[in-house]
Design a protein around this motif. Structure first.
Motif, PDB file in Angstrom:
ATOM      1  N   ASN A 136      42.618  34.605  39.612  1.00 43.70           N
ATOM      2  CA  ASN A 136      43.382  35.898  40.078  1.00 43.70           C
ATOM      3  C   ASN A 136      43.136  35.725  41.497  1.00 43.70           C
ATOM      4  O   ASN A 136      42.389  36.690  41.864  1.00 43.70           O
ATOM      5  CB  ASN A 136      42.826  37.144  39.149  1.00 43.70           C
ATOM      6  CG  ASN A 136      43.750  38.148  39.372  1.00 43.70           C
ATOM      7  OD1 ASN A 136      44.424  38.214  40.542  1.00 43.70           O
ATOM      8  ND2 ASN A 136      43.713  39.107  38.359  1.00 43.70           N
ATOM      9  N   VAL A 137      44.098  35.572  42.378  1.00 42.53           N
ATOM     10  CA  VAL A 137      43.892  35.554  43.732  1.00 42.53           C
ATOM     11  C   VAL A 137      44.312  37.182  44.151  1.00 42.53           C
ATOM     12  O   VAL A 137      43.479  37.421  45.201  1.00 42.53           O
ATOM     13  CB  VAL A 137      44.768  34.688  44.291  1.00 42.53           C
ATOM     14  CG1 VAL A 137      44.826  34.908  46.018  1.00 42.53           C
ATOM     15  CG2 VAL A 137      44.631  33.194  44.066  1.00 42.53           C
ATOM     16  N   ASP A 138      45.059  37.930  43.436  1.00 42.41           N
ATOM     17  CA  ASP A 138      45.323  39.190  43.772  1.00 42.41           C
ATOM     18  C   ASP A 138      43.860  40.038  43.565  1.00 42.41           C
ATOM     19  O   ASP A 138      43.549  40.763  44.638  1.00 42.41           O
ATOM     20  CB  ASP A 138      46.450  40.015  42.876  1.00 42.41           C
ATOM     21  CG  ASP A 138      47.716  39.459  43.289  1.00 42.41           C
ATOM     22  OD1 ASP A 138      47.998  39.035  44.354  1.00 42.41           O
ATOM     23  OD2 ASP A 138      48.658  39.721  42.272  1.00 42.41           O
ATOM     24  N   ALA A 139      43.050  39.782  42.598  1.00 44.49           N
ATOM     25  CA  ALA A 139      41.730  40.342  42.525  1.00 44.49           C
ATOM     26  C   ALA A 139      40.982  40.060  43.668  1.00 44.49           C
ATOM     27  O   ALA A 139      40.233  40.905  44.128  1.00 44.49           O
ATOM     28  CB  ALA A 139      41.496  40.237  40.976  1.00 44.49           C
ATOM     29  N   MET A 140      40.883  38.816  43.898  1.00 42.59           N
ATOM     30  CA  MET A 140      40.020  38.434  45.097  1.00 42.59           C
ATOM     31  C   MET A 140      40.589  39.087  46.356  1.00 42.59           C
ATOM     32  O   MET A 140      39.426  39.620  47.140  1.00 42.59           O
ATOM     33  CB  MET A 140      39.992  36.886  45.137  1.00 42.59           C
ATOM     34  CG  MET A 140      39.786  36.244  43.876  1.00 42.59           C
ATOM     35  SD  MET A 140      39.835  34.374  43.773  1.00 42.59           S
ATOM     36  CE  MET A 140      38.892  33.700  45.041  1.00 42.59           C
ATOM     37  N   GLN A 141      41.908  39.067  46.571  1.00 42.26           N
ATOM     38  CA  GLN A 141      42.406  39.672  47.851  1.00 42.26           C
ATOM     39  C   GLN A 141      41.669  41.119  47.888  1.00 42.26           C
ATOM     40  O   GLN A 141      41.342  41.769  48.735  1.00 42.26           O
ATOM     41  CB  GLN A 141      43.645  39.773  47.919  1.00 42.26           C
ATOM     42  CG  GLN A 141      44.442  38.317  48.162  1.00 42.26           C
ATOM     43  CD  GLN A 141      44.636  37.825  49.441  1.00 42.26           C
ATOM     44  OE1 GLN A 141      43.951  38.344  50.135  1.00 42.26           O
ATOM     45  NE2 GLN A 141      45.290  36.824  49.558  1.00 42.26           N
ATOM     46  N   GLN A 142      41.994  41.915  46.727  1.00 36.13           N
ATOM     47  CA  GLN A 142      41.496  43.265  46.770  1.00 36.13           C
ATOM     48  C   GLN A 142      40.070  43.538  47.103  1.00 36.13           C
ATOM     49  O   GLN A 142      39.731  44.557  47.227  1.00 36.13           O
ATOM     50  CB  GLN A 142      41.886  43.899  45.251  1.00 36.13           C
ATOM     51  CG  GLN A 142      43.431  44.060  44.967  1.00 36.13           C
ATOM     52  CD  GLN A 142      43.548  44.342  43.363  1.00 36.13           C
ATOM     53  OE1 GLN A 142      42.606  44.990  42.820  1.00 36.13           O
ATOM     54  NE2 GLN A 142      44.477  43.748  42.890  1.00 36.13           N
ATOM     55  N   SER A 143      39.173  42.524  46.708  1.00 33.39           N
ATOM     56  CA  SER A 143      37.744  42.782  46.867  1.00 33.39           C
ATOM     57  C   SER A 143      37.366  42.733  48.426  1.00 33.39           C
ATOM     58  O   SER A 143      36.237  43.048  48.911  1.00 33.39           O
ATOM     59  CB  SER A 143      37.149  41.971  46.046  1.00 33.39           C
ATOM     60  OG  SER A 143      37.064  40.638  46.776  1.00 33.39           O
ATOM     61  N   LEU A 144      38.215  41.887  49.369  1.00 33.10           N
ATOM     62  CA  LEU A 144      37.856  41.616  50.619  1.00 33.10           C
ATOM     63  C   LEU A 144      37.815  42.771  51.393  1.00 33.10           C
ATOM     64  O   LEU A 144      36.722  42.577  52.470  1.00 33.10           O
ATOM     65  CB  LEU A 144      39.061  40.470  51.192  1.00 33.10           C
ATOM     66  CG  LEU A 144      38.953  39.343  50.560  1.00 33.10           C
ATOM     67  CD1 LEU A 144      39.916  38.408  51.166  1.00 33.10           C
ATOM     68  CD2 LEU A 144      37.678  38.387  50.589  1.00 33.10           C
ATOM     69  N   PRO A 145      38.564  43.769  51.428  1.00 35.90           N
ATOM     70  CA  PRO A 145      38.395  44.892  52.441  1.00 35.90           C
ATOM     71  C   PRO A 145      36.885  45.593  52.224  1.00 35.90           C
ATOM     72  O   PRO A 145      36.483  46.112  53.523  1.00 35.90           O
ATOM     73  CB  PRO A 145      39.252  45.952  51.894  1.00 35.90           C
ATOM     74  CG  PRO A 145      40.647  45.157  51.450  1.00 35.90           C
ATOM     75  CD  PRO A 145      39.638  44.046  50.793  1.00 35.90           C
ATOM     76  N   TYR A 146      36.331  45.459  51.117  1.00 43.23           N
ATOM     77  CA  TYR A 146      34.951  45.927  51.323  1.00 43.23           C
ATOM     78  C   TYR A 146      33.790  45.319  52.248  1.00 43.23           C
ATOM     79  O   TYR A 146      32.840  45.767  52.406  1.00 43.23           O
ATOM     80  CB  TYR A 146      34.344  46.070  49.641  1.00 43.23           C
ATOM     81  CG  TYR A 146      35.203  46.818  48.653  1.00 43.23           C
ATOM     82  CD1 TYR A 146      35.335  48.086  48.786  1.00 43.23           C
ATOM     83  CD2 TYR A 146      35.894  46.100  47.470  1.00 43.23           C
ATOM     84  CE1 TYR A 146      36.218  48.719  48.025  1.00 43.23           C
ATOM     85  CE2 TYR A 146      36.756  46.955  46.830  1.00 43.23           C
ATOM     86  CZ  TYR A 146      36.888  48.334  46.924  1.00 43.23           C
ATOM     87  OH  TYR A 146      37.396  48.997  46.073  1.00 43.23           O
TER      88      TYR A 146
END
Lengths: 259, 259
Positions: A136-146
């Motif tokens: 799930n690349v969207d979920a991976m993308q969502q975690s990056l800003p942290y």
């Protein structure tokens, strides 16, 4: 005495990393031997950082002090003629004696590459981690800003880290999905490249971030777990250390080099 | 009895080509051994053509007749688990018993890749011919239209060719220059990919065309010499046989496969 700054590219598959180890067969060993053959000097080169066994470099800087008077533009070909074909010196320049390839570095970028297709690409088999399972690349993308900003990265460092401080600054992260090489008739998610840029990285840091990102992509953890993992400052709260072969030192940047 | 059509990708660096040779260690040998391990059958597979030692394949078809009842969708993973990591079966399908991977082929495309940069790309060192000398790509482009059409390609065939006819049809040729991977600070012409599509190719034909194209790019011959060389029907009027490692079988096309 002159200070020479060079960049080297290497396929790390057959080496125990960049930096000299008791067991030998490192990229540094081969470069020092090539310099010895060329100039007769037995000197130490200084890399912009270490890489683990099996990790690659697109462009890694190193510097050394030499009394040799060989013109700077002749060094690349002279060293490459004395190096194995999976190590190549790309650039060489003379820099002020105060310049240090590691201490002067401002930004480093690593790339981690995942082959999400059902079947590996034989031509990239040593440079991509194979993960045919759905991500799930969207979920991976969502975690990056942290990850962006200045944090204590103890959770994402090897337990064997000897650094006094685990505080590092991440400037940028990026996931690029490349489906251009997909072969018609084969099922595939394409190739996923994860780029991360920071002022420095701890031992195994990119690989542990990647291992954690993969668990997020697999749905084993929520994107927000990147934040709680960071805050825990405990290695066991992060994911596993991803395989070394998918990792490549992409570039190292300096401020303008002046005397 | 079933007829199975598969496609295989391989890094040819460590093999003596696709087709079985007295000296062993061919791609065909490894695939037949994997089939033997899987089904117990000692059978012969039939490739869409031969490749020379060191030549690669992105996607090469082969077929064979089997009495095995293993469902077609399970063959790829089952064979790949029994093959070395530089050989991978990509697709498998059942086809009519009359289908033949070589005789039914309508169009084949090869790619030849040249690294025109000052220093090789370590990650492509086994897949690109290194030619740092200046190439006149315009002159090379000008010579390509002479190849299009149906001609006797004796000038561009190995003297050891055993084919009764050297007449082949070339449908398309193309040179693509890719500078996207150039590393800042390194001087370079980029990567030059030559694609050629035809109804079939004689032994060494793409490599001899490439060797001739290189001499045109180097200014050693005029673009029009491609025409006079073709007309001469004499191997010694063409350029040298370019190194095998730059060559890759790109694709093989069939008409729609029906029963």
């Amino acid at each position: 005495m002159r200070n020479l700054l060079m960049t080297v590219s290497y396929d790390g598959t057959n080496y125990f990393g960049f930096q000299t180890q008791p067991g030998g067969n490192t990229v540094q060993d081969h470069i020092e031997e090539a310099i010895h053959q060329l100039t007769g000097e037995q000197l130490k080169i200084h890399g912009s950082g270490r890489t683990d066994a099996g990790v690659h470099a697109r462009q890694q800087p190193f510097h050394f002090h030499t009394t040799s008077q060989i013109p700077v533009e002749r060094w690349c070909l002279a060293l490459n003629g004395r190096l194995p074909s999976d190590i190549r010196v790309l650039t060489a320049q003379e820099v002020p004696l105060t310049f240090h390839s590691r201490r002067s570095a401002k930004r480093k970028t690593y790339r981690y590459s995942i082959n999400g297709n059902r079947i590996i690409d034989v031509f990239q088999r040593n440079y991509q981690f194979h993960h045919p399972g759905k991500l799930n690349v969207d979920a991976m993308q969502q975690s990056l800003p942290y990850l962006i900003g200045t944090h204590d990265f103890t959770s994402f460092a090897s337990r064997h880290s000897t650094k006094a401080s685990h505080v590092r600054t991440i400037y940028d992260t990026r996931i690029v999905v490349d489906s251009s090489g997909n072969i018609p008739g084969t099922t595939s998610q394409g190739i996923l490249h994860f780029y991360v840029t920071g002022n420095g990285f701890l031992q195994h840091m990119v690989r542990i971030i990647m291992g954690t990102l993969l668990e997020i992509g697999e749905g084993k953890r929520a994107p927000e777990s990147m934040k709680t993992t960071l805050e825990a400052m405990d290695r066991k709260t992060a994911g596993p250390t991803a395989e070394s072969k998918g990792l490549m030192l992409w570039s190292v940047e300096y401020d303008e080099i002046t005397g």
